[in-house]
Structures are given as C-alpha cells and as structure tokens.
Write a protein that holds these residues in place. Structure first.
Motif, PDB file in Angstrom:
ATOM      1  N   ARG A   1      -8.591  -2.238   2.047  1.00  0.00           N
ATOM      2  CA  ARG A   1      -9.516  -1.478   2.740  1.00  0.00           C
ATOM      3  C   ARG A   1     -10.067  -3.391   3.399  1.00  0.00           C
ATOM      4  O   ARG A   1      -9.789  -3.785   4.381  1.00  0.00           O
ATOM      5  CB  ARG A   1      -9.790  -0.960   3.307  1.00  0.00           C
ATOM      6  CG  ARG A   1     -10.939  -0.406   3.668  1.00  0.00           C
ATOM      7  CD  ARG A   1     -11.247   0.387   4.305  1.00  0.00           C
ATOM      8  NE  ARG A   1     -10.691   1.515   3.944  1.00  0.00           N
ATOM      9  CZ  ARG A   1     -10.591   3.430   3.202  1.00  0.00           C
ATOM     10  NH1 ARG A   1     -10.869   2.412   1.911  1.00  0.00           N
ATOM     11  NH2 ARG A   1      -9.277   4.049   3.257  1.00  0.00           N
ATOM     12  N   ARG A   2     -11.005  -4.266   2.696  1.00  0.00           N
ATOM     13  CA  ARG A   2     -11.731  -5.300   3.315  1.00  0.00           C
ATOM     14  C   ARG A   2     -11.013  -6.399   3.189  1.00  0.00           C
ATOM     15  O   ARG A   2     -11.382  -6.855   4.257  1.00  0.00           O
ATOM     16  CB  ARG A   2     -12.709  -5.593   2.244  1.00  0.00           C
ATOM     17  CG  ARG A   2     -13.674  -4.139   2.079  1.00  0.00           C
ATOM     18  CD  ARG A   2     -14.796  -5.463   1.159  1.00  0.00           C
ATOM     19  NE  ARG A   2     -15.319  -6.602   1.608  1.00  0.00           N
ATOM     20  CZ  ARG A   2     -16.341  -7.791   0.886  1.00  0.00           C
ATOM     21  NH1 ARG A   2     -15.967  -7.777  -0.368  1.00  0.00           N
ATOM     22  NH2 ARG A   2     -15.729  -8.586   2.154  1.00  0.00           N
TER      23      ARG A   2
ATOM     24  N   MET B   1      -6.665   2.059  -1.558  1.00  0.00           N
ATOM     25  CA  MET B   1      -7.415   1.428  -0.135  1.00  0.00           C
ATOM     26  C   MET B   1      -8.319   0.140  -1.439  1.00  0.00           C
ATOM     27  O   MET B   1      -9.386  -0.670  -0.561  1.00  0.00           O
ATOM     28  CB  MET B   1      -7.235   1.678   0.732  1.00  0.00           C
ATOM     29  CG  MET B   1      -6.019   2.546   1.878  1.00  0.00           C
ATOM     30  SD  MET B   1      -5.381   0.398   2.405  1.00  0.00           S
ATOM     31  CE  MET B   1      -6.314   0.257   3.453  1.00  0.00           C
ATOM     32  N   ALA B   2      -8.859   1.842  -1.916  1.00  0.00           N
ATOM     33  CA  ALA B   2     -10.298   0.473  -3.030  1.00  0.00           C
ATOM     34  C   ALA B   2      -9.598   0.354  -3.499  1.00  0.00           C
ATOM     35  O   ALA B   2     -11.392  -0.751  -4.652  1.00  0.00           O
ATOM     36  CB  ALA B   2     -10.960   2.324  -2.944  1.00  0.00           C
ATOM     37  N   THR B   3      -8.828  -0.635  -4.092  1.00  0.00           N
ATOM     38  CA  THR B   3      -8.332  -0.978  -4.965  1.00  0.00           C
ATOM     39  C   THR B   3      -8.757  -2.526  -5.142  1.00  0.00           C
ATOM     40  O   THR B   3      -8.824  -3.265  -4.005  1.00  0.00           O
ATOM     41  CB  THR B   3      -6.267  -1.626  -5.645  1.00  0.00           C
ATOM     42  OG1 THR B   3      -6.504   0.005  -6.102  1.00  0.00           O
ATOM     43  CG2 THR B   3      -6.071  -2.253  -7.089  1.00  0.00           C
ATOM     44  N   VAL B   4      -9.667  -2.780  -5.708  1.00  0.00           N
ATOM     45  CA  VAL B   4     -10.501  -4.306  -5.350  1.00  0.00           C
ATOM     46  C   VAL B   4      -9.275  -5.412  -5.971  1.00  0.00           C
ATOM     47  O   VAL B   4      -9.007  -5.376  -7.118  1.00  0.00           O
ATOM     48  CB  VAL B   4     -11.309  -5.247  -6.561  1.00  0.00           C
ATOM     49  CG1 VAL B   4     -11.555  -6.027  -5.837  1.00  0.00           C
ATOM     50  CG2 VAL B   4     -12.627  -3.989  -5.868  1.00  0.00           C
TER      51      VAL B   4
ATOM     52  N   ALA C   1      -3.799   9.825  -2.998  1.00  0.00           N
ATOM     53  CA  ALA C   1      -3.738   8.413  -3.608  1.00  0.00           C
ATOM     54  C   ALA C   1      -3.419   7.391  -3.147  1.00  0.00           C
ATOM     55  O   ALA C   1      -3.843   6.344  -3.406  1.00  0.00           O
ATOM     56  CB  ALA C   1      -1.705   7.964  -4.057  1.00  0.00           C
ATOM     57  N   TYR C   2      -3.839   7.342  -1.344  1.00  0.00           N
ATOM     58  CA  TYR C   2      -3.163   6.783  -0.507  1.00  0.00           C
ATOM     59  C   TYR C   2      -5.147   5.728  -0.449  1.00  0.00           C
ATOM     60  O   TYR C   2      -5.398   4.799  -0.719  1.00  0.00           O
ATOM     61  CB  TYR C   2      -3.222   6.764   0.647  1.00  0.00           C
ATOM     62  CG  TYR C   2      -3.876   5.703   2.144  1.00  0.00           C
ATOM     63  CD1 TYR C   2      -3.121   5.136   2.195  1.00  0.00           C
ATOM     64  CD2 TYR C   2      -5.063   5.777   2.941  1.00  0.00           C
ATOM     65  CE1 TYR C   2      -3.217   4.062   3.315  1.00  0.00           C
ATOM     66  CE2 TYR C   2      -4.835   4.928   3.661  1.00  0.00           C
ATOM     67  CZ  TYR C   2      -4.773   4.309   3.973  1.00  0.00           C
ATOM     68  OH  TYR C   2      -4.689   3.103   5.070  1.00  0.00           O
TER      69      TYR C   2
ATOM     70  N   VAL D   1       0.886  -1.213   0.397  1.00  0.00           N
ATOM     71  CA  VAL D   1      -0.139   0.576  -0.582  1.00  0.00           C
ATOM     72  C   VAL D   1       0.667   1.813   0.210  1.00  0.00           C
ATOM     73  O   VAL D   1       0.948   1.664  -1.468  1.00  0.00           O
ATOM     74  CB  VAL D   1      -0.802  -0.149   1.234  1.00  0.00           C
ATOM     75  CG1 VAL D   1      -1.436   0.836   1.190  1.00  0.00           C
ATOM     76  CG2 VAL D   1      -2.124  -1.394   1.237  1.00  0.00           C
ATOM     77  N   VAL D   2       1.427   2.284   1.225  1.00  0.00           N
ATOM     78  CA  VAL D   2       2.450   3.065   1.057  1.00  0.00           C
ATOM     79  C   VAL D   2       3.444   3.019   0.487  1.00  0.00           C
ATOM     80  O   VAL D   2       3.318   4.115  -0.192  1.00  0.00           O
ATOM     81  CB  VAL D   2       2.334   3.194   2.756  1.00  0.00           C
ATOM     82  CG1 VAL D   2       3.287   4.629   3.197  1.00  0.00           C
ATOM     83  CG2 VAL D   2       1.581   3.047   3.441  1.00  0.00           C
TER      84      VAL D   2
END
Length: 254
Positions: A228-229, A212-215, A207-208, A166-167
């Motif tokens: 995130r999930r 995090m919303a990327t599936v 961008a973060y 992620v980061v």
C-alpha cells in the motif's frame, strides 16, 4: 499540481496532451506490468502446465520488446492486449480444474474467478484514486488510458503494474488453497454473468488487505514499506514526474 485551481492542473494536462511524454510513461507502466505478469506465471508454474505457461512467459517477454519500440499509445495498448490474452489463458490453466477459464471476461464476468479479479481490481482502483488525490493529481486525467467521462483514467494507469502483483496473485492463491470456490459465485437473474456473493467478497477483501499490508523492499531502491505504501509512493513519484520531470519508472518485483 494541487487541487483547487485551474493553474494547478496545467502540468498534468500538458503531460497528457504531449504524445512523447505519454508514450514514455506508457512504456514504463506496461513494461512493469508485463514483467510482473511473467514473474507471477513463473513462480506459479505446475509441472503439468509448463508448456502453456512457458509459452505465455515467452510471449510476455516478446511483448516487452515490442513495447520498448512503440511510438504511440495505441501501439503500447495493442501489445499489452495481445499479451493479456495469452497471460490470462495461462493463469486460468493454473487454477484447480473446476475453476479454470480460457479467457478474461469483464462485462459481465462469466465465472467466479473473473468476478473475483474484477472485484479486486475495483478495490485497487479505489485506493489508487485516493493515492493520486493525496499526491495532488487529478485521477481522471490519464496518460496511457485516455481521459473519458466518469472514468479515473490516471488511476487505471497507476494500478496496471500492481494488478498481477496484488490482485492476480491473491485470487490465484485463494483458488489454489480452496478458500475461493464455485460456491462463492451467484448467477445474476436479470442479466448474464456471475458475481461474488457476500462470503466470496469477504474472503477476497480479507486476503487483499493482507496482501496490501505485506512489506517489501525489492521494488524501489532505498524504499521499504507495505505494498500500500508503494502504491502511494508511486503516486508521489508520478506527481514529481508530471510537475518537475523527475525520472519515473515502473515497479518490477522479482
């Protein structure tokens, strides 16, 4: 393990105090983190930086082998720390020339990129605290990171495998596309160090959130969802491992 009663905390305290369980968990977490770091470096390689990056990848692979044979938290953290030095040097080398750094600096961050990494990890840590609390775990009682006053040690454990995916990836992408630059840092007048300014924080947060919303569907068998999930799912899986010894492993993206 549910908040609100002393009895509910016993399984987590027991796991934290059990060296065998803590080491088993630590191996899984750090192995996943090192693997995800190697994947990020491999995908981000540039022709002129191949030697340094390739050497760091080989070092990460060797560290994974070391972690597999580790018998204590200290051995695991020692292997992770040694790998981190080479990893961040290689990550720094992949940045545009004005933003390159040779080492990770934290307190305080000494440049824009280190400041962005620290800010991003703070965002991720906050989400991990929420995910663990929702799963019925105490974010302060760590397994790999030992409990310490005012430190969410278990949340630090949980985010280890997500940091590079992620980061680190977000910060590297922003720097290489010109969306994050020297102009986004401000030197502190009352102490040494560089902090992101308001515009820099806004760029990173945007961008973060997108990241995090990327599936994704490659990390857990039979599970598809946003990153995130996945973070919340890992917290739930960790609760099941702590309470019922359901098998737990780290997430490794390819």
């Amino acid at each position: 393990m549910r908040a609100g009663g002393a009895v509910g905390w016993c399984p987590q305290l027991g796991a934290s105090d059990d060296p065998g369980r803590a080491v088993t968990f630590g191996r899984a977490v750090v192995t996943a983190k090192l693997s995800n770091q190697a994947v990020l470096l491999h995908r981000s390689r540039r022709q002129e930086r191949h030697d340094q990056v390739d050497a760091a990848i080989l070092g990460l692979i060797r560290s994974i082998d070391t972690v597999a044979g580790a018998t204590s938290r200290d051995e695991i953290m020692g292997a992770e720390g040694a790998a981190a030095r080479a990893y961040f040097a290689a990550l720094g080398a992949l940045l545009p020339a004005p933003l390159r750094f040779a080492t990770r600096s934290r307190r305080p961050p000494l440049d824009v990129i280190n400041s962005a990494l620290s800010f991003g990890y703070t965002l991720l840590l906050g989400e991990a605290v929420t995910a663990l609390t929702a799963a019925g775990l105490d974010p302060a009682i760590g397994l790999l990171h030992t409990p310490a006053d005012r430190r969410p040690s278990l949340a630090l454990d949980l985010i280890e495998e997500f940091r590079p995916y992620v980061v680190d990836q977000v910060v590297l992408h922003l720097a290489r596309t010109g969306r994050l630059g020297l102009e986004h840092g401000s030197e502190e007048t009352d102490r040494a160090g560089v902090l992101l300014n308001r515009e820099g924080r806004a760029v990173l947060i945007d961008a973060y959130e997108q990241r995090m919303a990327t599936v994704t569907r490659s990390a857990l068998p039979g599970f598809t969802g946003s990153i995130r999930r996945h973070l919340h799912r890992q917290a739930q899986r960790l609760a099941a491992w702590v309470e019922r010894d359901v098998p737990w492993d780290g997430l490794e993206w390819r």
